[in-house]
Scaffold this active site. Structure first.
Site, PDB file in Angstrom:
ATOM      1  N   THR A   1       0.837  -1.206   0.000  1.00 15.47           N
ATOM      2  CA  THR A   1       0.000   0.000   0.000  1.00 15.47           C
ATOM      3  C   THR A   1       0.874   1.258   0.000  1.00 15.47           C
ATOM      4  OG1 THR A   1      -0.005  -0.115   2.428  1.00 15.47           O
ATOM      5  CG2 THR A   1      -1.919  -1.015   1.291  1.00 15.47           C
TER       6      THR A   1
ATOM      7  N   LYS B   1       8.421   4.327   3.001  1.00 15.84           N
ATOM      8  CA  LYS B   1       9.808   4.795   2.810  1.00 15.84           C
ATOM      9  C   LYS B   1      10.200   5.829   3.849  1.00 15.84           C
ATOM     10  CE  LYS B   1       9.800   4.064  -2.205  1.00 15.84           C
ATOM     11  NZ  LYS B   1       8.366   3.853  -2.478  1.00 15.84           N
TER      12      LYS B   1
END
Ligand code: 5BU
Length: 283
Positions: free
Chosen positions: A63, A95
């Site tokens: 996702t 990230k």
């Protein structure tokens, strides 16, 4: 150091010290799938619909939860139920890339509550080793949910044109992964990093480098395109698995297809066929 990518997932699962990696390999073997679908849609309804329809054919659903325009707690609890129903893991491609104190708050709590529902997260090591240490330590918080079911992938390389995640940056990624093996499952990279790892001395690598078995996720997988107009560069499932990907990540190739279920089955067959080839046609 020997790479374990020539071994079947079932063998790698057997004695794997990281419980989430063990579970991941077990799921792959059970479902005969090494596909991660990147469900980059922008509404909860689309995301949950994809999760339910593609769920039987995937090992992991990736996702970008912050691109949903209508995220609610129900979206997240329903996604978790679908992961349990279809036996896949959830990977939030957030990230993380900040100082330790900030990433702990972004991971655990906050608006997105990522630690509550994402089995797998990833980070970039631009801030240095502290980001990996901070994320690993978050799992020791007294109210941290299911630490045995949470893991981190280090973004060692990127697929986009001109990526700066190369050379010593990639080497450092391998080094940090070794230092935090309990939480780090492996890498997002375009290839197996055993060669990179081998370049490090045993002192740098720490003990047990020979025994390690990091998992490799490769993004930028597409059966029909070479890339997009914004710098994305694609390779096929065969090429990715041949270079060492244990899990192939495909987004638009699947969710933008006319029939995403038919598409995910094609990616699953291609990814699984390439895996069987790699492990010598056996199981
Ligand atoms: P695509 O539609 O298959 O191009 O989507 C690729 C996905 O993988 C998308 O969610 C990206 O954010 C993600 N990605 C990537 O494309 N390349 C990388 O190096 C990394 C992530 Br890391």
């Amino acid at each position: 150091m020997s790479s374990k990518s020539h071994l079947p997932y079932s063998t790698r699962a057997l004695n794997h010290p990281n419980p989430l990696t063990k579970k991941l390999f077990t799921i792959a073997e059970e479902k005969k799938s090494n596909v991660t679908v990147s469900a980059d849609v922008t509404t909860s309804a689309e995301l949950l619909d994809l999760a339910d329809r593609l769920g039987p054919y995937i090992a992991v659903l990736k996702t970008h939860i912050d691109i949903l325009s209508d995220l609610t707690d129900t979206t997240l609890t329903t996604l978790q139920s679908l992961a349990a129903k279809h036996n896949f893991l959830i990977f939030e491609d957030r990230k993380f890339i900040d100082i330790g104190n900030t990433v702990q708050k972004q991971y655990h709590g906050g608006a997105l509550k990522i630690s509550e529902w994402a089995h797998i997260i990833n980070c970039a090591i631009l801030p240095g080793e502290g980001i990996v240490e901070a994320l690993a330590k978050t799992t020791e918080f007294p109210d941290f949910p299911a630490p045995q079911e949470r893991g981190l992938l280090i973004l060692a390389e990127m697929t986009s044109k001109g990526s700066l995640a190369t050379g010593s940056y990639t080497e450092r990624s391998v080094e940090y992964a070794r230092r935090y093996k309990g939480f780090v499952m492996g890498f997002v990279s375009t290839r197996a990093l055993s060669e990179v790892g081998a370049a490090l001395s045993s002192d740098e690598a720490g003990n047990g480098a020979d025994e390690e078995d990091f998992v490799v996720f490769t993004t930028g997988v597409n059966l029909s395109d070479n890339g997009d107009k914004l710098g994305q560069q694609y390779q096929t499932p065969e090429s990715a698995v041949g270079r060492g990907a244990d899990f192939i990540i495909a987004g638009r190739g699947i969710y933008k297809a006319e029939d995403p279920v038919e598409a995910v089955r094609r990616y699953r067959d291609a990814g699984w066929g390439a895996y069987l080839e790699r492990v010598g046609g056996g199981k």
